[in-house]
Design a protein around this motif. Structure first.
Motif, PDB file in Angstrom:
ATOM      1  N   MET A  99       0.683  -1.390  -0.124  1.00  0.00           N
ATOM      2  CA  MET A  99      -0.196   0.084   0.078  1.00  0.00           C
ATOM      3  C   MET A  99       0.867   1.237   0.030  1.00  0.00           C
ATOM      4  N   TRP A 100       1.867   1.226   0.922  1.00  0.00           N
ATOM      5  CA  TRP A 100       2.659   2.423   1.166  1.00  0.00           C
ATOM      6  C   TRP A 100       3.642   2.562  -0.180  1.00  0.00           C
ATOM      7  N   ARG A 101       4.023   1.634  -0.887  1.00  0.00           N
ATOM      8  CA  ARG A 101       4.809   1.553  -2.015  1.00  0.00           C
ATOM      9  C   ARG A 101       3.807   2.127  -3.210  1.00  0.00           C
ATOM     10  N   THR A 102       2.637   1.917  -3.136  1.00  0.00           N
ATOM     11  CA  THR A 102       1.577   2.621  -4.294  1.00  0.00           C
ATOM     12  C   THR A 102       1.538   3.982  -4.183  1.00  0.00           C
ATOM     13  N   LEU A 103       1.331   4.352  -2.819  1.00  0.00           N
ATOM     14  CA  LEU A 103       1.399   6.002  -2.421  1.00  0.00           C
ATOM     15  C   LEU A 103       2.619   6.553  -2.643  1.00  0.00           C
ATOM     16  N   MET A 104       3.665   5.938  -2.255  1.00  0.00           N
ATOM     17  CA  MET A 104       4.855   6.679  -2.357  1.00  0.00           C
ATOM     18  C   MET A 104       5.313   6.943  -3.867  1.00  0.00           C
ATOM     19  N   SER A 105       5.038   5.814  -4.800  1.00  0.00           N
ATOM     20  CA  SER A 105       5.130   5.892  -6.220  1.00  0.00           C
ATOM     21  C   SER A 105       4.643   7.088  -6.581  1.00  0.00           C
ATOM     22  N   PHE A 106       3.228   7.632  -6.266  1.00  0.00           N
ATOM     23  CA  PHE A 106       2.690   8.764  -6.656  1.00  0.00           C
ATOM     24  C   PHE A 106       3.469  10.332  -6.227  1.00  0.00           C
ATOM     25  N   GLY A 107       3.760  10.082  -4.962  1.00  0.00           N
ATOM     26  CA  GLY A 107       4.618  10.955  -4.471  1.00  0.00           C
ATOM     27  C   GLY A 107       6.044  11.570  -5.227  1.00  0.00           C
ATOM     28  N   MET A 108       6.494  10.325  -5.567  1.00  0.00           N
ATOM     29  CA  MET A 108       7.873  10.467  -6.331  1.00  0.00           C
ATOM     30  C   MET A 108       7.621  10.964  -7.620  1.00  0.00           C
ATOM     31  N   LEU A 109       6.379  10.708  -8.039  1.00  0.00           N
ATOM     32  CA  LEU A 109       5.902  11.205  -9.743  1.00  0.00           C
ATOM     33  C   LEU A 109       5.997  12.637  -9.481  1.00  0.00           C
ATOM     34  N   PHE A 110       5.307  13.248  -8.367  1.00  0.00           N
ATOM     35  CA  PHE A 110       5.385  14.688  -8.274  1.00  0.00           C
ATOM     36  C   PHE A 110       6.753  15.212  -7.945  1.00  0.00           C
ATOM     37  N   HIS A 111       7.602  14.528  -7.368  1.00  0.00           N
ATOM     38  CA  HIS A 111       9.061  14.724  -6.971  1.00  0.00           C
ATOM     39  C   HIS A 111       9.557  14.927  -8.191  1.00  0.00           C
ATOM     40  N   SER A 112       9.663  14.241  -9.237  1.00  0.00           N
ATOM     41  CA  SER A 112      10.238  14.162 -10.646  1.00  0.00           C
ATOM     42  C   SER A 112       9.821  15.328 -11.462  1.00  0.00           C
ATOM     43  N   TRP A 113       8.872  15.789 -11.117  1.00  0.00           N
ATOM     44  CA  TRP A 113       8.447  17.187 -11.844  1.00  0.00           C
ATOM     45  C   TRP A 113       9.148  18.460 -11.737  1.00  0.00           C
ATOM     46  N   ALA A 114       9.944  18.373 -10.625  1.00  0.00           N
ATOM     47  CA  ALA A 114      10.952  19.684 -10.460  1.00  0.00           C
ATOM     48  C   ALA A 114      11.660  19.977 -11.566  1.00  0.00           C
ATOM     49  N   THR A 115      12.188  21.284 -11.586  1.00  0.00           N
ATOM     50  CA  THR A 115      12.996  21.482 -12.516  1.00  0.00           C
ATOM     51  C   THR A 115      14.466  21.897 -11.849  1.00  0.00           C
ATOM     52  N   PRO A 116      15.523  21.527 -12.631  1.00  0.00           N
ATOM     53  CA  PRO A 116      15.550  20.897 -13.823  1.00  0.00           C
ATOM     54  C   PRO A 116      15.339  19.557 -13.764  1.00  0.00           C
ATOM     55  N   ARG A 117      14.696  19.003 -14.855  1.00  0.00           N
ATOM     56  CA  ARG A 117      14.064  17.376 -14.851  1.00  0.00           C
ATOM     57  C   ARG A 117      15.235  16.539 -14.685  1.00  0.00           C
ATOM     58  N   PRO A 118      15.151  15.546 -14.026  1.00  0.00           N
ATOM     59  CA  PRO A 118      16.077  14.389 -14.063  1.00  0.00           C
ATOM     60  C   PRO A 118      16.193  13.487 -15.284  1.00  0.00           C
ATOM     61  N   PRO A 119      17.277  12.996 -15.553  1.00  0.00           N
ATOM     62  CA  PRO A 119      17.222  12.025 -16.516  1.00  0.00           C
ATOM     63  C   PRO A 119      16.591  10.684 -16.622  1.00  0.00           C
ATOM     64  N   LYS A 120      16.449  10.027 -17.709  1.00  0.00           N
ATOM     65  CA  LYS A 120      15.764   8.755 -17.664  1.00  0.00           C
ATOM     66  C   LYS A 120      17.123   7.592 -17.798  1.00  0.00           C
ATOM     67  N   PRO A 121      16.886   6.384 -17.235  1.00  0.00           N
ATOM     68  CA  PRO A 121      17.913   5.284 -17.264  1.00  0.00           C
ATOM     69  C   PRO A 121      18.196   5.180 -18.935  1.00  0.00           C
ATOM     70  N   SER A 122      19.402   4.944 -19.126  1.00  0.00           N
ATOM     71  CA  SER A 122      19.646   4.743 -20.505  1.00  0.00           C
ATOM     72  C   SER A 122      19.326   3.270 -20.892  1.00  0.00           C
ATOM     73  N   PHE A 123      19.450   2.367 -20.142  1.00  0.00           N
ATOM     74  CA  PHE A 123      19.098   1.067 -20.174  1.00  0.00           C
ATOM     75  C   PHE A 123      19.214   0.372 -18.914  1.00  0.00           C
ATOM     76  N   THR A 124      18.517  -0.788 -18.795  1.00  0.00           N
ATOM     77  CA  THR A 124      18.289  -1.650 -17.453  1.00  0.00           C
ATOM     78  C   THR A 124      18.706  -3.049 -17.746  1.00  0.00           C
ATOM     79  N   HIS A 125      19.534  -3.514 -16.526  1.00  0.00           N
ATOM     80  CA  HIS A 125      19.738  -4.973 -16.780  1.00  0.00           C
ATOM     81  C   HIS A 125      19.089  -5.852 -15.518  1.00  0.00           C
ATOM     82  N   HIS A 126      18.905  -7.029 -15.746  1.00  0.00           N
ATOM     83  CA  HIS A 126      18.154  -7.698 -14.801  1.00  0.00           C
ATOM     84  C   HIS A 126      19.003  -8.780 -14.502  1.00  0.00           C
TER      85      HIS A 126
END
Length: 489
Positions: A99-126
């Motif tokens: 439950m808190w992970r879901t709520l926190m994901s929304f909070g961090m979505l708003f967090h990422s709107w601040a400027t200057p915007r952060p970069p996106k990952p170039s690629f992901t490995h598993h």
């Protein structure tokens, strides 16, 4: 490469309320005592960092007046949650965490709107495991392609980052603003680790996932164009705990020596210098053009005769948790501003999820859970020489951080401990998209400049270095309004 740490067995073979005592015992493989510590190292202080964006002078000039109690070998007490009679079930903890992970994901979505915007990952490995994979998010520096087009054999330094969230919340994308500053000021590759979280994966699971991530990056360094002898670890809160726990686990559980200066000691004679390439970045800050790459390349340092395939050069720990033997109530009681501490709702979730009772073998005292309790020889030999610690004045974790920083300094580490006045825990993770991100970046930049100097193998001493504590004469950020929301990182 599948990880090999001990794990708590899944609910398909055990009830969710039961624990594997053999696994818990295996996690506590403490090393034997060793010789006394090495001589103490001190550093010159620096005055006058300036910034025009939301930076205030400290109201109280006595921000460093706290005198930490000496570290002692007295018997350690049990953290309060381990002696609690009201123990939530693992099923209930999983529900709350999701439950808190879901709520926190929304909070961090708003967090990422601040400027200057952060970069996106170039690629992901598993990295495959016995359950869900460990995700590694790779962020590449701006000149990555250009440098490799000039020299296909070039190796970049790497920052391996562990996110916060009390070991059970958070995500590898939470620290993208820190990644952006690191990419700009060090020209290193940034790898953010999505280790498996509690309560699904309690201690020592997250620690071992971080160890596996470090080993995977080192083993695949050639194809990733990474200099595996120039690694930095960074982390926030629980992730900061892992920046200390993972090297100790790597050294004393996996038997991999990743910090031995005798086995690998780079010198300036092995570096490359190009005035032309240095001038290409002349438009940046006066210190940012001194990249370890391409100005001071370490690619020639990856040599077979070094007899090591991995070296951790430095640790950057932001408001770390270091001692599980102190109860939360005591930490809050001894904090400078109890009203700004995380509420019991979150601390109980974190504590019961990561170190579930009953703690029959004393895992809460393990150096892999409580790095602040590690024996002297483990800290001397298992941690790198250069360490940054950023502590928050209104954090319940302040006291243990200051005690640990004081101890590391006495053990001879080049410790750069900074206290940020008038800020709570996770001061930089507010979901408010209108926060002054430039003011937060001011401290990120200060840390990244110091990191770049370590990558360049500089000694960390001098009037133009960031290797100093914050002083009352420095310009200090007042992070956020008193009523603002603080994320439970």
């Amino acid at each position: 490469m599948p990880p090999s740490p001990s794990r708590i067995e899944s609910s398909s073979s055990k009830s969710e309320e039961s624990y594997d005592m053999a696994d818990m015992t295996e996690a506590k493989d403490f090393a034997a005592p060793a010789s006394p510590g090495i001589p103490r190292v001190t550093f010159s202080n620096i005055d006058g960092f300036q910034n025009d964006s939301a930076i205030d002078d400290t109201e109280d000039a006595s921000v460093d007046d706290f005198e930490p109690e000496p570290f002692s070998r007295r018997p350690r007490s049990m953290s309060h949650h381990l002696s609690s009679k009201d123990i939530p079930s693992r099923k209930a903890l999983k529900y709350r965490a999701r439950m808190w992970r879901t709520l926190m994901s929304f909070g961090m979505l708003f967090h990422s709107w601040a400027t200057p915007r952060p970069p996106k990952p170039s690629f992901t490995h598993h990295i495959p495991t016995d359950t869900i994979p460990i995700d590694l998010l790779f962020y590449l520096p701006p000149r990555h392609s250009e440098i490799l087009s000039r020299n296909p054999d070039h190796r970049f330094p790497v920052v391996i980052n562990f996110h916060g969230g009390g070991f059970c919340l958070g995500d590898a994308k939470d620290d993208r603003y820190w990644a952006r500053v690191v990419l700009e000021y060090t020209n290193a590759i940034f790898v953010s680790v999505n280790y498996r979280r509690a309560p699904e994966q309690p201690f020592p699971g997250p620690v071992d996932d971080c160890v596996e991530s470090i080993l995977w990056v080192a083993e695949h360094a050639a194809e990733l164009h990474i200099d595996q002898t120039n690694i930095a670890l960074s982390g926030f809160s629980a992730g900061a705990n892992l920046t200390f726990a993972a090297p100790l686990r790597l050294a004393y559980h996996r038997k991999v020596n990743a910090t031995d200066d005798k086995a690998f000691s780079p010198t300036s004679s092995h570096t490359m210098h190009s005035d032309t390439e240095a001038n290409d970045y002349g438009d940046h800050d006066q210190e940012t053009h001194n990249f370890v790459t391409p100005v001071h390349s370490t690619q020639n340092l990856v040599r077979k005769e070094t007899k090591t395939s991995l070296r951790i050069r430095t640790v950057i720990a932001w408001y770390p948790l270091l001692d599980w033997t102190m109860s939360r109530s005591r930490k809050i009681r001894e904090s400078r501003n109890p009203k700004k501490c995380l509420p019991k709702t979150f601390t109980d979730l974190f504590d019961f999820s990561y170190l579930p009772p009953p703690d029959m073998v004393g895992d809460h005292c393990s150096p892999y859970a409580s790095p602040g309790l590690a024996q002297d020889h483990m800290l001397i030999d298992g941690l790198p020489e250069d360490i940054q610690m950023w502590l928050c004045e209104w954090d319940m974790l302040l006291r243990e951080g200051q005690v640990f920083a004081d101890r590391l300094e006495k053990l001879g580490k080049r410790i750069d401990s900074k206290l940020i006045p008038r800020v709570p825990h996770a001061w930089d993770k507010s979901p408010n998209p209108f926060r002054d991100q430039k003011a937060i970046d001011f401290l990120y930049i200060k840390s990244a400049i110091n990191l770049n100097k370590v990558f360049q193998n500089k000694d960390g001493v001098g009037p133009d270095n960031s290797m100093s504590s914050l002083h009352p004469t420095d310009t200090i950020i007042e992070r956020q309004p008193r009523a603002s929301i603080v994320m439970p990182i």
